[in-house]
Motif scaffolding. Sequence first.
Motif, short mmCIF file in Angstrom:
data_model
loop_
_atom_site.label_atom_id
_atom_site.label_comp_id
_atom_site.label_asym_id
_atom_site.label_seq_id
_atom_site.Cartn_x
_atom_site.Cartn_y
_atom_site.Cartn_z
N ASN A 537 0.68 -1.19 0.00
CA ASN A 537 0.16 -0.10 0.05
C ASN A 537 0.88 1.26 0.07
OD1 ASN A 537 -1.99 2.04 1.54
ND2 ASN A 537 -3.16 0.76 0.79
N ARG A 538 0.52 2.08 -1.01
CA ARG A 538 1.40 3.09 -1.08
C ARG A 538 1.41 4.30 0.06
NH1 ARG A 538 3.17 3.43 -6.60
NH2 ARG A 538 2.19 2.04 -7.85
N LYS A 539 0.33 4.29 0.85
CA LYS A 539 -0.07 5.15 1.87
C LYS A 539 0.75 4.27 3.22
CE LYS A 539 -3.47 7.75 0.17
NZ LYS A 539 -5.23 8.22 0.40
N SER A 540 0.37 3.21 3.62
CA SER A 540 0.40 2.56 4.80
C SER A 540 1.87 1.93 4.81
CB SER A 540 -0.59 1.62 4.98
OG SER A 540 -0.58 0.81 4.38
N GLY A 541 2.19 1.38 3.58
CA GLY A 541 3.47 0.59 3.54
C GLY A 541 3.30 -0.71 3.80
N GLU A 542 2.07 -1.24 4.19
CA GLU A 542 1.63 -2.65 4.56
C GLU A 542 1.31 -3.30 3.23
OE1 GLU A 542 1.38 -3.83 7.59
OE2 GLU A 542 1.99 -1.95 8.47
N THR A 569 1.91 -6.41 -15.99
CA THR A 569 1.04 -7.31 -15.88
C THR A 569 0.48 -7.55 -14.42
OG1 THR A 569 2.23 -9.13 -15.62
CG2 THR A 569 1.61 -8.46 -17.95
N ALA A 570 1.43 -7.13 -13.41
CA ALA A 570 1.09 -7.51 -11.78
C ALA A 570 -0.11 -6.96 -11.36
CB ALA A 570 2.49 -6.96 -11.33
N HIS A 571 -0.55 -5.74 -11.62
CA HIS A 571 -1.64 -5.25 -10.98
C HIS A 571 -2.84 -5.81 -11.57
CE1 HIS A 571 1.13 -1.73 -9.96
NE2 HIS A 571 0.27 -1.58 -9.19
N GLY A 572 -2.92 -6.69 -12.74
CA GLY A 572 -4.29 -7.28 -13.11
C GLY A 572 -4.57 -8.35 -11.99
N TYR A 578 -9.47 -3.90 -5.49
CA TYR A 578 -8.39 -2.95 -5.23
C TYR A 578 -8.24 -1.96 -6.34
CZ TYR A 578 -7.88 -6.51 -1.62
OH TYR A 578 -8.00 -7.26 -0.48
N ASN A 579 -7.94 -0.76 -6.02
CA ASN A 579 -7.53 0.41 -6.79
C ASN A 579 -5.93 0.13 -6.96
OD1 ASN A 579 -6.86 2.53 -8.26
ND2 ASN A 579 -7.79 3.99 -6.69
N TRP A 583 -1.77 0.80 -4.95
CA TRP A 583 -0.64 -0.41 -4.35
C TRP A 583 0.32 -0.58 -5.39
CZ3 TRP A 583 -1.99 -3.00 -0.20
CH2 TRP A 583 -3.22 -2.97 0.39
N GLU A 584 1.43 -0.77 -4.89
CA GLU A 584 2.76 -0.77 -5.59
C GLU A 584 3.23 -2.43 -5.78
OE1 GLU A 584 7.52 0.14 -5.03
OE2 GLU A 584 6.23 0.63 -3.41
N ALA A 585 3.22 -2.80 -6.99
CA ALA A 585 3.90 -4.01 -7.06
C ALA A 585 5.46 -4.15 -6.85
CB ALA A 585 3.45 -4.51 -8.53
N VAL A 586 5.79 -5.30 -5.82
CA VAL A 586 7.23 -5.06 -5.59
C VAL A 586 8.00 -5.48 -6.72
CG1 VAL A 586 8.80 -6.37 -3.93
CG2 VAL A 586 6.59 -5.64 -3.30
N PRO A 587 9.03 -4.67 -6.94
CA PRO A 587 9.88 -5.09 -8.25
C PRO A 587 10.95 -6.03 -7.89
CG PRO A 587 10.56 -2.94 -7.17
CD PRO A 587 9.61 -3.47 -6.35
N ASP A 588 11.32 -6.52 -6.86
CA ASP A 588 12.37 -7.12 -6.50
C ASP A 588 12.11 -8.68 -7.03
OD1 ASP A 588 13.61 -4.84 -5.48
OD2 ASP A 588 13.21 -5.46 -3.17
N ILE A 589 13.12 -9.44 -6.65
CA ILE A 589 13.22 -10.84 -6.94
C ILE A 589 13.62 -11.68 -5.61
CG2 ILE A 589 13.43 -10.94 -9.35
CD1 ILE A 589 16.29 -11.92 -8.83
#
Length: 1017
Positions: A537-542, A569-572, A578-579, A583-589
């Motif tokens: 979550n971009r605001k809460s960080g959770e 494609t991740a947000h699909g 959810y909006n 939400w930020e999709a984590v870019p790490d592996i």
Amino acid sequence: MTEQRDYRDTVFLPKTEFPMKAGLPAKEPIIAARWEAEKLYEQLRDARRGRETFMYHDGPPYANGDMHIGHALNHTIKDMVCRTQNLLGKNAPYVPGWDCHGLPIEWKVEEQYRKKKLDKDAIPLLEFRAECRAYAQHWVDVQRGQLKRLGVMADWDNPYLTMQPESEATIVAELLKFATSGQLYRGAKPVMWSPVEKTALAEAEVEYEDITSTQIDVAFEIVESPIPELVGAHAVIWTTTPWTIPVNQALAYGPEVEYIVFSAALGNDPLDNEESGHRYYVVAEPLQHEFIKRVANDTNALLIDHSFKIKGSDLAGTIARHPMHHLGGFFAEPRPLLPGDFVTTDSGTGLVHMAPDHGEDDFELCKAHGLGPKFAVEGDGKYREDWPWLGGQGSVINPKFNAPDGPICVDLREAGGLLAASADYKHSYPHSWRSKAKVIYRCTPQWFVPMDQPLAHLPALSGAEQRWEGEGGDATIDEEARAGSPTLREIALAEIERVQFTPDKGRNRIGSMVAGRPDWVLSRQRAWGVPITLFVNRKSGEYLVDEAVNARIVAAVKEQGIDAWTPETAHGFLGDGYNPDEWEAVPDILDVWFDSGTSHAYVLDSGRWPDLSWPADIYVEGSDQHRGWFQSSLLESCATRGRAPYDRILTHGFTMDAKGLKMSKSLGNTIDPIKVMETYGADIIRLWALSVDFTEDHRIGDEILKGVSDQYRKLRNTFRYLLGALDGFSEAERVDVAAMPELERYVLALLARLDATLRAAVDSFDFNTYVRALTDFCNEDLSAFFFDIRKDSLYCDAVSDPKRKAYRTVLDTLFHALVRYAAPVLVFTSEEVWGTRFPEGGSVHLLEWPILPSATLDRQPVLDTGQGFSSSVAEGSQAPDQVRGDGLIERWEDLRRLRSDVNEAIEPMRREKIVGSSLEVGFTVYRNAKDELPIAQNDLAEILIVSSVTFESGLAPQGSYSLHHSNGDVPEQAAFIVTRTTHHKCGRCWRHLPEVTEDGALCSRCDQVVADMDAGA
């Protein structure tokens, strides 16, 4: 004198097509190809299905390069583990695997792009992943072919790969278990970071090498203190990482350390000048003189006007300022002196500068006092562009950047803060084992698994409550109960105590690592790997925990692999609930150790291989995996299932060169197993690998391989003799054990003892003992003793003679036992041996552990009269004390000692050309020891392979040999002599006997045999 007949055609010499010369390099590939065509592994699985299981789980080698000698040893041991368990009749499948993700492959693909002058970051993500996947698959295929050539029997058509979609989906599912149970957090902590590879590294990816660094002493002026005399003095720190000074935020002192505050004229001290007078310095008293040596040009020039001592705890509340405070901003902020239990007086000044971005102790101490990281150093090792001092410069691991004449030291010197700088400090320093470049501690946002957070969810997963909650009870524990639950570290340490280790010292090795390790860093900042499939979550960080979202992710990865998750494609996967803007999709592996650490889940617990089940009985790898795969598997399984995924760990040491040096291409001391197989054969590598004490570091070299080849030749000759001596053997010839001569029963007793030794070695995975016992039995008990004695009976007795039939019966028993014992070691040779005798008998590797006949007088043999032994598994071999009967082994051990003494006495006669062989020797015992020797007179002559044995009363003549006897029954001063016989030599058996009238004539035995043969002809 009549013309003598040539009796060679009447002697029953061994006959076999089994060649003495092995020709393994040409022969082994043909055998391997037949195994593959006949699907031998599948045959074995079908034969063992439904039996007691033995679960071995293969640790995945990295798919990057040819097999090296360490791989060869590793996989030979693994193959031996599974083959011996299958030989015992268990269902012991071997599913091989490969680790396919990660930086080494990505690095190689990037090298290919660099050669083409292409920017990797400009390549589309899916295209780059495809290149990595193809590279990994290439080396999987290469290594698979090489391991087949080594004779490893495994499910080569269905290996597991970490890059298979099914595997990747399970890895994602296991990650989401951590997330769902709250065992995952994102935090900024210092982690091992490679500026060259631009990613965080796990401890297992770091190796230490000696380097020479710049060491500097830097003065921080004290501006506030509860001790007024300290204001204006300079607290001195010492460091070997000058590049961390631009990120300093505090100083640490030892509360119990004694410090001295002194005023001095230090020859090259830039803080001293005629106008201002001498300065005061604060250092630990035990380190004062070492500090002065570093700073002063001439220690004799030191002038101390005044000094006093304080305790470290007196420094509480003291504030210093950074030497570069004139830059303002961050550098003008106060630098508090903080208490640190980690501060010692081993070296330096007893004061430590704190950069929370670049040290674990620094981070924790500063965090406790409200000082957080600044993220000044970028992933490539340069200071970020907007950093007020040296912004955009670096790399921080460059020795020139840190040198006494480098920018850091130059600026500190001009600011008056540098007291000493020299590029001569030798110490051990961490490096990336891939790039070989130095690494740094760098604070970055990463994903962690906590080691010390209670795991309240575990009882519901695995029954772990029975270990942690006494008798157990309700399997559901809510979050309020978390405080009383075990932590991941506690569960892992408890499992380490439960698991068996071979050798046992492995327990302490991994135990100390787990006890002291920090939280597990899961994230990597690269492209080729399983993505961390989380939304934050971009605001809460959770991060988002939603079963439906997780299910969609896992299903997609199972179908498409990691390509299902991309920035586009991740947000699909969020669905309508959810909006995506929130939400930020984590870019790490994920760290590749998480890939392999979860392999137990997608190999043993997935149902993809029906013969496999969870947990594993054993994991087998090199000792370096105590900090690698053993540990990541332990932590992952303990966090998700409450126990280790294995019940035993077998570790081997490292292969060194013949001088005990580490192998290195630069030293030119490497041994290429592929070339060894081309020269000697795979069975030679296998024999070497299983002959050394692989639990320790061990050696290999040309001379060692020649010695192993000689060892192999002796084993091969044993089988060649057995095959030749058993030519034409049939069941009609078989003799019951009770009707056999004592020598045969003694050898069967030795075979039973060997069987017990080998079983014990298999149970303890002591393959060095296994091979040594098998080799010694073949060389010492058979070739040098049993075969040597009985060759006369085999060659010259009548085919119908009971003794010859008993001998051949025992040879048949030996053949069936030894070919089975040797099969897990000499996989190609044993197949050749078995096929030579039984061309239509299938593969030797489908057989089971032999059931042996009893060697005592009151037992009948337990022997299948068909081709080989009973197909049922023996409940257990006769232990040594069960096969001795009426002192059978003890009597024959005495006789063997006597035989050794006689051979030693004959040797001078051979050297002096008095006799050519022992058959020309007469053996005489004095002092009437006849009754004390436990065998008939004629039998003793055969055992000693001499012409005759006689007994005389009275004292032995001068020059005789003492007659020893282990149980003390022989009279005192009993002795024997050996002399050249006066008897003539039989023209057929070559024995010198009184009934032979002239050399070349026949003894009575041979005369009858020849007559019968002539009559039959």
